[in-house]
Design an enzyme around this catalytic site. Sequence first.
Site, PDB file in Angstrom:
ATOM      1  N   HIS A  68       0.680  -1.539   0.035  1.00  0.00           N
ATOM      2  CA  HIS A  68       0.135  -0.228  -0.458  1.00  0.00           C
ATOM      3  C   HIS A  68       1.147   0.846   0.495  1.00  0.00           C
ATOM      4  O   HIS A  68       2.417   1.021   0.422  1.00  0.00           O
ATOM      5  CB  HIS A  68      -1.032   0.224   1.103  1.00  0.00           C
ATOM      6  N   LYS A  78       6.097   6.390   7.132  1.00  0.00           N
ATOM      7  CA  LYS A  78       5.571   5.056   8.331  1.00  0.00           C
ATOM      8  C   LYS A  78       7.156   4.411   9.547  1.00  0.00           C
ATOM      9  O   LYS A  78       8.312   4.502   9.067  1.00  0.00           O
ATOM     10  CB  LYS A  78       4.822   3.883   7.976  1.00  0.00           C
ATOM     11  N   TYR A 138       2.461   0.423  13.344  1.00  0.00           N
ATOM     12  CA  TYR A 138       3.033   1.610  12.375  1.00  0.00           C
ATOM     13  C   TYR A 138       2.468   2.953  12.356  1.00  0.00           C
ATOM     14  O   TYR A 138       1.368   3.175  12.890  1.00  0.00           O
ATOM     15  CB  TYR A 138       2.630   1.184  11.175  1.00  0.00           C
ATOM     16  N   ASP A 174      -5.957  -6.256  -2.295  1.00  0.00           N
ATOM     17  CA  ASP A 174      -4.568  -6.768  -2.680  1.00  0.00           C
ATOM     18  C   ASP A 174      -4.044  -7.622  -4.038  1.00  0.00           C
ATOM     19  O   ASP A 174      -4.000  -7.516  -4.790  1.00  0.00           O
ATOM     20  CB  ASP A 174      -3.797  -7.466  -1.975  1.00  0.00           C
TER      21      ASP A 174
END
Length: 189
Positions: A68, A78, A138, A174
């Site tokens: 992503h 991140k 995250y 996905d």
Amino acid sequence: MCIVARFEILDTPLSGLKVIQREPIGDFRGYFERFFCQEELQDVLAGSSIAQINHSQTVKAGTVRGMHFQYSPHAEKKFVSCVKGEVFDVAVDIRRNSPTFLQWHAQILSAHNYKMLSIPEGFAHGFQSLTKESEIIYLCTAAYAPESESGLNPDDMAIEIGWPLEIVEISERDKTRPFLDESFRGLVV
């Protein structure tokens, strides 16, 4: 004398992608670690601040989540850590005109190795759980913006991610993402 838990910041082969080694201090009671420190990680943050913190739990070993990313103006850095189990954490450089465009780097993150992957804007991110019941946290420098969200297909042969386990679970979204073609020129960051 007070001993302070610190961070060691390590480079990877992909410019801007860093491994941050958290250095816990321990005694007979257990240990203490700083999970994040804006002041100590200011060079990696490069003027950004944390806008959102996410927690992900994955039940089955072999499950893949990702790859992503968010388009500008919602591109995000991140800071990814595994707090339970073990994951194969992957970042793919999708920065337009980058010398490492479409190259990937993976890092094993676990509850026991105290590593964190710092992923800059312009990278796609995903992971494969190597154990049952893995959990990651995250920290993101931008809030989730559905209109800016996208991703790469984790099985795309243009990237050839070497997943260590057979993929046993993956979301429909996905696994049905289109494969890259010559029209994908990367992100401008």
